[in-house]
Design an enzyme around this catalytic site. Structure first.
Site, PDB file in Angstrom:
ATOM      1  N   GLN A 232      59.254  51.202  33.306  1.00 56.74           N
ATOM      2  CA  GLN A 232      59.025  50.018  34.135  1.00 56.74           C
ATOM      3  C   GLN A 232      59.232  50.356  35.613  1.00 56.74           C
ATOM      4  OE1 GLN A 232      57.900  47.080  32.901  1.00 56.74           O
ATOM      5  NE2 GLN A 232      57.875  46.131  34.911  1.00 56.74           N
TER       6      GLN A 232
ATOM      7  N   ASP B  39      50.288  53.302  30.365  1.00 59.08           N
ATOM      8  CA  ASP B  39      50.086  52.589  31.630  1.00 59.08           C
ATOM      9  C   ASP B  39      48.844  53.090  32.367  1.00 59.08           C
ATOM     10  OD1 ASP B  39      51.874  50.519  32.343  1.00 59.08           O
ATOM     11  OD2 ASP B  39      53.496  51.961  32.677  1.00 59.08           O
TER      12      ASP B  39
ATOM     13  N   LYS C 272      57.346  42.522  26.582  1.00 57.74           N
ATOM     14  CA  LYS C 272      56.621  43.637  25.960  1.00 57.74           C
ATOM     15  C   LYS C 272      57.133  43.873  24.548  1.00 57.74           C
ATOM     16  CE  LYS C 272      55.410  45.564  30.411  1.00 57.74           C
ATOM     17  NZ  LYS C 272      55.831  46.324  31.574  1.00 57.74           N
TER      18      LYS C 272
HETATM   19  N1  GUN Z   1      55.724  47.050  37.145  1.00 61.79           N
HETATM   20  C1  GUN Z   1      54.858  46.053  37.440  1.00 61.79           C
HETATM   21  N2  GUN Z   1      53.756  46.155  36.678  1.00 61.79           N
HETATM   22  C2  GUN Z   1      53.924  47.244  35.889  1.00 61.79           C
HETATM   23  C3  GUN Z   1      53.127  47.852  34.893  1.00 61.79           C
HETATM   24  O1  GUN Z   1      52.013  47.442  34.580  1.00 61.79           O
HETATM   25  N3  GUN Z   1      53.661  48.945  34.306  1.00 61.79           N
HETATM   26  C4  GUN Z   1      54.882  49.444  34.647  1.00 61.79           C
HETATM   27  N4  GUN Z   1      55.306  50.532  34.023  1.00 61.79           N
HETATM   28  N5  GUN Z   1      55.633  48.901  35.573  1.00 61.79           N
HETATM   29  C5  GUN Z   1      55.161  47.802  36.188  1.00 61.79           C
END
Ligand code: GUN
Length: 281
Positions: free
Chosen positions: A97, A120, A53
């Site tokens: 996350q 998100d 990211k």
């Molecule tokens: N864990 C797995 N996929 C995601 C996601 O798209 N966003 C977040 N914040 N955590 C994740």
């Protein structure tokens, strides 16, 4: 027959180039979009995602802020950090996350994020807006799947769409996006009886169950479009999807590979949401 391979890396390059231009324009006007990413604990897979990211942010000129907190971090410490980020005008998007350690409530954490910064699209305010048809953000992975689907020219309208998996992150919002495009949507899950009969009906099949090679050739309708959200680490260290790609590719019209399919698109949609968030603030 051989399926069209839906390359999420290539599509990401094109979309990220557009986002880069938008960001350059915003910077000229005095605002650089900023994304804060918070990771609690040291799960190796999560670390890789978080670093990907950061790299993606750098590619398009988004400022990235990273916070690595110890596994033992108290819930209130994380909540305090989120308050700080909510109040920081250089941070337009906040991503915590998941999964979080067991002693921290994901629900509390998600609900503490300012909905304007919830890139998100996990906050109930944003999922509610999505469900009622006026979304501010689209959830990243489902939105990435829809972009890949567009490459095929196959429109969900009137089609049998089957989503396997009912998580808040992927399955449920994926069903909503397909419904918005007038698909006839079925959500199948671990308690579904006769799963094969259900998946075999699908013109568009989206799989998000987290089990390597779970969907085999006999479960797929010839000519279907197959979108594979799975990211499973095999014993040999390789990454595998939820779909048995090797065999299913011969009967599908189009299919996403793993890696290089949905994964890069998820991050690309996150970048897009961050730009949207910055514009809205
Ligand atoms: N864990 C797995 N996929 C995601 C996601 O798209 N966003 C977040 N914040 N955590 C994740």
């Amino acid at each position: 027959m051989s399926a069209m391979i839906l390359n999420g890396k290539d599509l990401s390059v094109i979309i990220r180039e557009q986002l880069k231009n938008e960001v350059e324009q915003m910077v000229k006007e005095g605002v650089r979009p900023g994304l804060a990413v918070v990771l609690v604990g040291d799960d190796p897979a999560s670390k890789i995602y978080v670093n990907n990211k950061k790299k993606a942010c750098e590619q398009v000129g988004i400022q990235s802020f990273q916070y690595f907190l110890e596994e033992s971090t108290k819930e209130e410490v994380l909540l305090d950090l989120i308050v700080e980020l909510n109040n920081d005008s250089s941070v337009h998007g906040i991503l915590v996350q998941l999964p979080l350690p067991d002693h921290i409530s994901e629900k509390k954490v998600i609900e503490s994020i300012d909905p304007k910064k919830d890139v998100d699209c996990f906050h109930p305010m944003n999922t509610g807006k999505l469900f009622t048809g006026s979304p501010v953000f689209l959830p990243c992975t489902p939105a990435g799947c829809m972009e890949l689907l567009k490459l095929t020219g196959v429109k969900p309208e009137g089609k049998e769409c089957v989503v396997v998996g009912r998580s808040n992150i992927v399955g449920k919002p994926m069903a909503v996006l397909l419904l918005r495009e007038n698909g006839t949507v079925t959500v199948a899950h671990s308690r579904t009886k006769n799963l094969k009969e259900v998946t075999k009906r699908a013109d568009i099949l989206v799989v998000a169950v987290g089990k390597a090679h779970f969907i085999t050739e006999d479960m797929v309708k010839p000519g279907a479009v197959v979108l594979d959200v799975g990211m499973n680490r095999l014993d040999n260290g390789k990454l595998a999807g939820d779909v048995d790609f090797e065999n299913v590719q011969h009967i599908a019209t189009a299919i996403t590979p793993v890696p290089g399919g949905v994964g890069p698109m998820t991050i690309t949609m996150l970048l897009k949401n961050t730009v949207t968030a910055a514009k809205n603030q």
